[in-house]
Write an enzyme that holds these catalytic residues in place. Structure first.
Site, mmCIF file in Angstrom:
data_model
loop_
_atom_site.group_PDB
_atom_site.id
_atom_site.type_symbol
_atom_site.label_atom_id
_atom_site.label_comp_id
_atom_site.label_asym_id
_atom_site.label_seq_id
_atom_site.Cartn_x
_atom_site.Cartn_y
_atom_site.Cartn_z
ATOM 1 N N GLY A 137 0.808 -1.224 0.112
ATOM 2 C CA GLY A 137 -0.116 -0.063 -0.234
ATOM 3 C C GLY A 137 0.808 1.085 0.108
ATOM 4 N N GLY A 190 3.995 7.568 2.962
ATOM 5 C CA GLY A 190 5.193 6.708 3.008
ATOM 6 C C GLY A 190 4.222 5.317 2.317
ATOM 7 C CE LYS A 217 2.602 5.480 6.059
ATOM 8 N NZ LYS A 217 1.178 5.580 5.894
ATOM 9 C CG ASP A 259 -6.041 11.621 4.638
ATOM 10 O OD1 ASP A 259 -6.891 11.017 4.134
ATOM 11 O OD2 ASP A 259 -5.098 10.430 4.695
#
Ligand SMILES: *[C@@H]1O[C@H](CO)[C@@H](O)[C@H](O)[C@H]1NC(C)=O
Ligand SMILES: *[C@@H]1O[C@H](CO)[C@@H](O)[C@H](O)[C@H]1NC(C)=O
Ligand SMILES: *[C@@H]1O[C@H](CO)[C@@H](O)[C@H](O)[C@H]1NC(C)=O
Ligand SMILES: *[C@@H]1O[C@H](CO)[C@@H](O)[C@H](O)[C@H]1NC(C)=O
Ligand SMILES: *[C@@H]1O[C@H](CO)[C@@H](O)[C@H](O)[C@H]1NC(C)=O
Ligand SMILES: *[C@@H]1O[C@H](CO)[C@@H](O)[C@H](O)[C@H]1NC(C)=O
Ligand SMILES: *[C@@H]1O[C@H](CO)[C@@H](O)[C@H](O)[C@H]1NC(C)=O
Length: 792
Positions: free
Chosen positions: A518, A523, A539, A631
């Site tokens: 992802g 990142g 990440k 977010d």
């Protein structure tokens, strides 16, 4: 050409210092004077100094301190000979006299402190590299050592035993003995005690747990605890912890701080500052006595605790919270003159008049009215077990008050009825989206506390002891019932296994960062297998433009946030340019993937809606709006094997944008098109309501199966664009009777619960209102969704 004289003499000076030129030894017959700044002992490797240190105006203490970070007036003291009896800045002296006694004298030769040692042979005092100050006799036998009488700090390898006791200092700026004690109790268990002027109580290990439930053993009466050089603390009662930066060659100190919390500090590389590498309480409000009587403690992460007086009370002394508050009213014993004010989510620990199960609120009120010295009562209703049970706890004193949004019980405060409406409930503290990242050790209330207190300890401890026993029984009972019956409370406070990873380790785990799973928020995420076989999502942050120390402080705080609906942060890695976060891996991927692959039936969707709300409510309110997600979108909501949602990427909004935050506002727009609240666009203050807005959009998406950035078909057949998913749903609900059928995700094929659907849409529409103040708080959202669940 080198001077031959230097070549011969220099090695002599370096390797064989004469006793007179050695800095770490005080020999018999000599003394250190407060007036001579050079009169200090310095350990051979330069780590520690011992000498007179100023602790107030013209007040000095003979102390040992760290030489790093470099300091002159406020060094990191690790030991003090005379913390409660400071000496004068003139004529005071520490002398090693011929009889072998080490004596600290104030001006006019008043003896303030002495080791009371005696030796026929010559003695010497030496400051070791370990920070230990030792008085030896001629044969090297230890007559006395500072390690045997710690003040508030324990150093690596300094043995803490049955006679040792750490006592906190009174405040951050007043070094005299405070109210918090760390010691082995008569059960052989290490504990923390608040020993205040009026009451005393043990607050760690958790008083409502049996010792064995707290993981402590009472059997070993050796009573020894020690911190090793690698950062491993272990005690004979089985209590043990490891420093977050476990490893050698790091300076550490374990300190009982003036706020009653015990923390391990590590000196950062380069020795510029001390950072917290372990602490007993992430939540300082659970420390007893922290705010004094008649007050409420509220915890704000990275800021610390905040005290406030309960309604109708005022601060006893404006410079000292430990004295708490006193009532501004007189309440007679006349039952008809008193009334009650409800304080939500608040708890006062201890001092119960009794426990009255199955009382209604009215019965509990009457009971409190009849008992003249009842100050109010705690009322707890446990709805999740059958039969429905309530508990009424009238209180005769109001101590250890704290407020926590997740706490479901309320407190009813007894006040004069005549003026009841004039009292306002304790104000909530609202913080804006400002990343208050400061070091933990510098952020507690800095009020200069100076109060001449009379210590009535003996009576306090006796009363405290008896009361404590009663409270313990009551609480033990309550908490057990509560825990067994409360599947909702999905959070636990202590970070279980948060740690630092080495870059090479993560490189290996991800096979050289091969498998990307992802991308997002600054990142790239890779799948990896850790050395202990756990599967992790790793990440790699790009553009994380801030210093290592800041990064560490922030990551440590995020690591402490544990909730079953928040993704678990297992650790981090920071090496030079590399900054990585290690999360638990979610097999089922994100909500976005699940929505597009049509794997979610109605039940799962509702569960995801509730779980996500709980996770966000925890971020916002447990932390008092301290962490805004900024977010929220289906890509950031991950799904575990039981289809429970876990919010991910929280904390990154400021982790990535430290440099950009000015005046409590985030200057660059964050978030994702379609999910962003209007405040971002209109440059208005950013509060937790931005997350509420985004959550509302996610709900609409969950119900309709339509992404806000997708084109949707309006009733009039026109194409309506992004942002109008909201408008479309709103129009449908008001225009048609059959709106549910119109908007429900067609892939559900009509299989859904009408009541749940109705509440989800209602909540969603409240969340996406333009006016941020009209949107509910995340905690209220949870309540609305759960209320429905209860009725069924
Ligand atoms: C020492 O005190 C000064 C002034 O009071 C302050 O500015 C400084 O930050 C303090 N240093 C430390 C390490 O606390
Ligand atoms: C108690 O602890 C000490 C130190 O860890 C150990 O040496 C001793 O065997 C223990 N005693 C008992 C009875 O477990
Ligand atoms: C910490 O010390 C205790 C006692 O010495 C030991 O049993 C334990 O294994 C140590 N832990 C680590 C991680 O070294
Ligand atoms: C209590 O107060 C009420 C109203 O203020 C009054 O009527 C009553 O006489 C009082 N009772 C006593 C015992 O003082
Ligand atoms: C409370 O009442 C219920 C039924 O009314 C009863 O079953 C229960 O045992 C009671 N609880 C206590 C603690 O008395
Ligand atoms: C109620 O409050 C007002 C102002 O705070 C005060 O003047 C008045 O005396 C109070 N009344 C009673 C009955 O305490
Ligand atoms: C520090 O606290 C003690 C105890 O409360 C008090 O007696 C003393 O005056 C305080 N010292 C300063 C400098 O405030």
């Amino acid at each position: 050409m080198a001077n031959p004289f230097i070549i011969i003499v220099l090695p002599l000076i370096l390797c064989c210092p004469l006793s007179s030129s050695s800095f770490d030894i005080l020999s018999e017959g000599s003394s250190l004077s407060v007036e001579t700044t050079d009169d200090i002992l310095i350990s051979a490797d330069g780590t520690f100094s011992a000498g007179f240190h100023p602790i107030g105006q013209n007040a000095y203490s003979f102390a040992i301190w760290f030489n790093k970070p470099s300091c002159s007036y406020n060094c990191t003291l690790i030991w003090m000979a005379n913390r409660d009896h400071p000496v004068n800045g003139r004529q005071s002296k520490l002398s090693l006299i011929k009889t072998g006694n080490l004596v600290l004298t104030d001006a006019r030769h008043i003896i303030v402190w002495a080791t009371n040692t005696y030796s026929l042979s010559p003695t010497r005092l030496k400051l070791y590299d370990s920070g230990n100050l030792v008085l030896h006799d001629f044969e090297g036998v230890k007559l006395w050592q500072s390690f045997d009488s710690p003040t508030d700090t324990l150093l690596p390898l300094q043995q803490f035993n049955k006679d040792s006791r750490l006592v906190s200092s009174r405040s951050q700026i007043n070094y005299s003995s405070g109210f918090f004690n760390f010691y082995f109790d008569t059960d052989n268990v290490l504990c923390l005690l608040y020993d205040g002027p009026e009451v005393s109580s043990v607050y760690w290990p958790s008083p409502w747990l049996l010792r064995s439930e707290a993981g402590r053993s009472t059997y070993n009466d050796t009573r020894i605890a020690v911190l090793d050089t690698l950062g491993n603390f272990s005690s004979t009662d089985d209590f043990t912890f490891k420093s977050a930066d476990y490893g050698s060659k790091i300076q550490r100190r374990l300190k009982l701080d003036s706020d009653g919390n015990i923390r391990l500090y590590s000196l950062s590389e380069g020795g510029e500052k001390w950072v917290v590498s372990w602490q007993a309480f992430p939540q300082p409000c659970l420390v007893h006595g922290s705010c004094g009587p008649n007050s409420i403690c509220i915890f704000i992460p990275n800021y610390g605790r905040k005290c406030s007086c309960i309604p109708g009370h005022k601060m006893k002394k404006h410079t000292d919270w430990s004295l708490g508050c006193k009532p501004e009213f007189d309440l007679s014993c006349n039952e008809s003159e008193a009334g009650f004010l409800k304080l939500r989510h608040s708890e006062f620990y201890g001092y119960d008049y009794g426990l009255f199960p199955n009382y209604t609120i009215e019965q509990c009120k009457n009971l409190c009215l009849q008992v003249c010295n009842c100050k109010g009562f705690q009322f707890i209703a446990i709805e999740t077990i059958q039969p429905y049970t309530t508990y009424c706890y009238p209180k005769t004193q109001l101590w250890n008050g704290h407020r926590e949004p997740s706490y479901t019980a309320d407190f009813y405060l007894k006040l004069p009825k005549a003026n009841l409406s004039a009292y306002k409930p304790v104000k909530d503290y609202k913080l804006e989206c400002s990343p208050r990242v400061e070091q933990l050790d510098r952020t507690y209330s800095k009020s200069p506390e100076r109060s001449p207190l009379k210590f009535v300890l003996w009576s306090a401890s006796v009363i405290g002891g008896i009361e404590f026993f009663i409270i313990f029984l009551v609480w033990y009972f309550l908490i057990r019932t509560h825990q067994d019956s409360c599947p909702r409370g999905g959070y636990h406070l202590a970070a279980a296994s948060f740690r630092k990873f080495v870059y090479a380790e993560l490189e290996k785990a991800t096979n050289g960062f091969r498998k990307e799973i992802g991308r997002g928020s600054g990142g790239i995420v890779y799948k990896g297998k850790l050395s202990d076989d756990r599967i992790a999502a790793i990440k790699r942050l790009i553009d994380a433009n801030h210093g290592e120390a800041e990064f560490l402080a922030e990551v440590n705080t995020i690591g402490k946030l544990n909730h079953m609906n928040l993704i678990d942060l297992w650790g981090y890695c920071v090496e030079g340019k590399h900054k990585l976060l290690v999360y638990e891996y979610m097999e089922h991927g994100s909500l976005a993937e699940n929505l597009s692959s049509k794997t979610l039936d109605w039940e799962k969707r509702f569960q995801i809606a509730v779980g996500t709300a709980k996770g966000l409510a925890y971020l916002h309110e447990e932390c008092l709006e301290w962490i805004l997600h900024c977010d929220i979108k289906p890509q950031n909501i991950l799904i575990d094997s039981n289809y429970q949602p876990k919010v991910s990427d929280f904390g990154l909004s400021w982790l990535l944008n430290r440099g950009e935050v000015k005046h409590s506002k985030i200057s660059r727009i964050r978030g994702t098109r379609g999910y962003m609240a209007p405040e971002w666009v209109f440059n208005m203050p950013i509060t937790s309501k931005v997350d509420v807005y985004s959550y509302g959009i996610v709900l609409l998406e969950l119900v309709t199966g339509r992404s806000p950035s997708m084109v949707v078909h309006g009733i009039d057949g026109e194409h309506v664009l992004q942002r109008t998913l909201t408008k479309w749903v709103r129009d449908q609900t008001s225009l048609t009777e059959t709106w549910m059928e119109e908007i429900i995700d067609p892939t559900l094929e009509g299989k859904y619960d009408k009541a749940e659907m109705s509440i989800l849409v209602k909540v969603a529409l409240q969340c996406v209102q333009e006016d941020k103040d009209a949107r509910p708080a995340m905690g209220e959202v949870v309540q609305m969704l759960l209320r429905l669940g209860d009725k069924q």
